[in-house]
Motif scaffolding. Sequence first.
Motif, mmCIF file in Angstrom:
data_model
loop_
_atom_site.group_PDB
_atom_site.id
_atom_site.type_symbol
_atom_site.label_atom_id
_atom_site.label_comp_id
_atom_site.label_asym_id
_atom_site.label_seq_id
_atom_site.Cartn_x
_atom_site.Cartn_y
_atom_site.Cartn_z
ATOM 1 N N VAL A 1 15.383 0.224 -8.106
ATOM 2 C CA VAL A 1 15.707 -1.208 -8.078
ATOM 3 C C VAL A 1 15.732 -1.724 -6.639
ATOM 4 C CG1 VAL A 1 17.453 -2.921 -8.719
ATOM 5 C CG2 VAL A 1 16.942 -1.032 -10.260
ATOM 6 N N VAL A 2 16.124 -0.886 -5.692
ATOM 7 C CA VAL A 2 16.145 -1.285 -4.280
ATOM 8 C C VAL A 2 14.736 -1.650 -3.817
ATOM 9 C CG1 VAL A 2 16.625 -0.482 -1.941
ATOM 10 C CG2 VAL A 2 18.172 0.114 -3.790
ATOM 11 N N ILE A 3 13.756 -0.867 -4.220
ATOM 12 C CA ILE A 3 12.373 -1.133 -3.834
ATOM 13 C C ILE A 3 11.878 -2.416 -4.489
ATOM 14 C CG2 ILE A 3 10.032 -0.200 -3.808
ATOM 15 C CD1 ILE A 3 12.190 1.371 -2.153
ATOM 16 N N VAL A 4 12.204 -2.599 -5.753
ATOM 17 C CA VAL A 4 11.774 -3.803 -6.468
ATOM 18 C C VAL A 4 12.377 -5.048 -5.834
ATOM 19 C CG1 VAL A 4 11.911 -5.020 -8.671
ATOM 20 C CG2 VAL A 4 11.320 -2.607 -8.613
ATOM 21 N N ILE A 5 13.634 -4.984 -5.437
ATOM 22 C CA ILE A 5 14.271 -6.134 -4.786
ATOM 23 C C ILE A 5 13.555 -6.466 -3.484
ATOM 24 C CG2 ILE A 5 16.380 -6.881 -3.595
ATOM 25 C CD1 ILE A 5 17.946 -5.387 -5.802
ATOM 26 N N ALA A 6 13.195 -5.459 -2.699
ATOM 27 C CA ALA A 6 12.489 -5.693 -1.439
ATOM 28 C C ALA A 6 11.109 -6.305 -1.690
ATOM 29 C CB ALA A 6 12.355 -4.390 -0.656
ATOM 30 N N VAL A 7 10.397 -5.812 -2.689
ATOM 31 C CA VAL A 7 9.068 -6.355 -2.992
ATOM 32 C C VAL A 7 9.183 -7.798 -3.487
ATOM 33 C CG1 VAL A 7 7.088 -6.163 -4.564
ATOM 34 C CG2 VAL A 7 7.977 -4.133 -3.419
ATOM 35 N N MET A 8 10.120 -8.064 -4.370
ATOM 36 C CA MET A 8 10.282 -9.427 -4.886
ATOM 37 C C MET A 8 10.732 -10.386 -3.790
ATOM 38 S SD MET A 8 9.283 -9.638 -7.916
ATOM 39 C CE MET A 8 8.175 -8.268 -8.127
ATOM 40 N N TYR A 9 11.551 -9.897 -2.871
ATOM 41 C CA TYR A 9 11.962 -10.711 -1.723
ATOM 42 C C TYR A 9 10.741 -11.110 -0.895
ATOM 43 C CZ TYR A 9 13.861 -11.694 2.937
ATOM 44 O OH TYR A 9 14.132 -12.263 4.149
ATOM 45 N N SER A 10 9.850 -10.164 -0.668
ATOM 46 C CA SER A 10 8.655 -10.446 0.131
ATOM 47 C C SER A 10 7.701 -11.386 -0.603
ATOM 48 C CB SER A 10 7.938 -9.146 0.482
ATOM 49 O OG SER A 10 8.758 -8.349 1.293
ATOM 50 N N LEU A 11 7.562 -11.217 -1.895
ATOM 51 C CA LEU A 11 6.673 -12.094 -2.659
ATOM 52 C C LEU A 11 7.219 -13.512 -2.774
ATOM 53 C CD1 LEU A 11 5.551 -9.724 -5.545
ATOM 54 C CD2 LEU A 11 4.156 -10.565 -3.650
ATOM 55 N N GLU A 12 8.534 -13.639 -2.724
ATOM 56 C CA GLU A 12 9.163 -14.952 -2.860
ATOM 57 C C GLU A 12 8.955 -15.827 -1.621
ATOM 58 O OE1 GLU A 12 13.709 -16.566 -2.672
ATOM 59 O OE2 GLU A 12 13.338 -14.698 -3.717
ATOM 60 N N ARG A 13 8.859 -15.212 -0.479
ATOM 61 C CA ARG A 13 8.763 -15.951 0.779
ATOM 62 C C ARG A 13 7.346 -16.488 0.943
ATOM 63 N NH1 ARG A 13 12.808 -15.825 3.790
ATOM 64 N NH2 ARG A 13 11.632 -16.128 5.692
ATOM 65 N N ARG A 14 7.216 -17.800 0.921
ATOM 66 C CA ARG A 14 5.893 -18.405 0.980
ATOM 67 C C ARG A 14 5.921 -19.680 1.823
ATOM 68 N NH1 ARG A 14 4.126 -20.704 -3.595
ATOM 69 N NH2 ARG A 14 2.010 -20.356 -2.945
ATOM 70 N N TRP B 1 7.076 -8.207 4.846
ATOM 71 C CA TRP B 1 6.763 -6.963 4.137
ATOM 72 C C TRP B 1 7.369 -5.745 4.820
ATOM 73 C CZ3 TRP B 1 5.552 -6.369 -0.634
ATOM 74 C CH2 TRP B 1 4.863 -7.376 -1.328
ATOM 75 N N TRP B 2 7.883 -5.900 6.030
ATOM 76 C CA TRP B 2 8.530 -4.791 6.716
ATOM 77 C C TRP B 2 9.822 -4.366 6.010
ATOM 78 C CZ3 TRP B 2 13.332 -6.292 8.191
ATOM 79 C CH2 TRP B 2 13.542 -7.650 8.427
ATOM 80 N N THR B 3 10.343 -5.195 5.103
ATOM 81 C CA THR B 3 11.564 -4.822 4.381
ATOM 82 C C THR B 3 11.326 -3.691 3.383
ATOM 83 O OG1 THR B 3 11.188 -6.549 2.722
ATOM 84 C CG2 THR B 3 12.584 -7.113 4.610
ATOM 85 N N VAL B 4 10.092 -3.546 2.921
ATOM 86 C CA VAL B 4 9.798 -2.497 1.940
ATOM 87 C C VAL B 4 9.933 -1.093 2.551
ATOM 88 C CG1 VAL B 4 8.058 -1.567 0.376
ATOM 89 C CG2 VAL B 4 8.427 -4.034 0.495
ATOM 90 N N PRO B 5 9.340 -0.818 3.725
ATOM 91 C CA PRO B 5 9.584 0.511 4.320
ATOM 92 C C PRO B 5 11.063 0.768 4.613
ATOM 93 C CG PRO B 5 7.705 -0.512 5.371
ATOM 94 C CD PRO B 5 8.325 -1.553 4.484
ATOM 95 N N LEU B 6 11.799 -0.283 4.989
ATOM 96 C CA LEU B 6 13.237 -0.103 5.193
ATOM 97 C C LEU B 6 13.934 0.252 3.884
ATOM 98 C CD1 LEU B 6 14.188 -2.944 7.710
ATOM 99 C CD2 LEU B 6 13.978 -0.497 8.130
ATOM 100 N N ALA B 7 13.504 -0.374 2.799
ATOM 101 C CA ALA B 7 14.076 -0.057 1.485
ATOM 102 C C ALA B 7 13.746 1.378 1.079
ATOM 103 C CB ALA B 7 13.562 -1.038 0.435
#
Length: 192
Positions: free
Chosen positions: A53-66, A11-17
């Motif tokens: 879209v940059v934020i959405v990509i970061a959120v979807m990336y985080s949700l995908e990782r399981r 989830w740290w990718t979202v603040p970077l985005a």
Amino acid sequence: MNRYVITVRRWWTVPLALVLLVLVSGTVGTSEVPIPSLTGGMASAHVDYFTPVVIVIAVMYSLERRLPSAESTAVVPVHRFDQVAVILTAVLAHGAGLVVGLDVARNITLVLALALLTWRLANEATAAAAGLLFLILNLMLGRAYDGSGHASHRWWALALYPAQSVGAWLVAAALFAVALTVSATKRRGVSS
């Protein structure tokens, strides 16, 4: 569980985005991108119109990782962490909106809600693409001209509404609340 949220979910990718969004908006955000219009002629949009879209990509990336086995045995349901992280993303986006424009913050909320709803029906990549498609369709089909010939927008093109539009904010907030509820049921269904 904190280590799981940081190392697995990332989830740290979202603040970077969000930092990337502010940098792009501050440097080249007002640059014009030509967009063909299906209602006639060639229009343009600022680069910062597409930054949600940059934020959405970061959120979807985080949700995908399981790690399904770790999530199924966790004491605290991971979907609650996901919901809190998505809500925090919207809050931080509004903080960044004070710098880049509140219309961008509203569009982040709107596109994120659309992505969460699409994610419920499809997958993460489709959800991110749906947000970009929504923004492009708003530009291509949502522009109109009022009776005096001034540029306007169609009623459904929420991404084109000015930041002061209370109606657009209410629709974005309602759609975001529905998307949170729907995406939480998907995650519970997957992880239980």
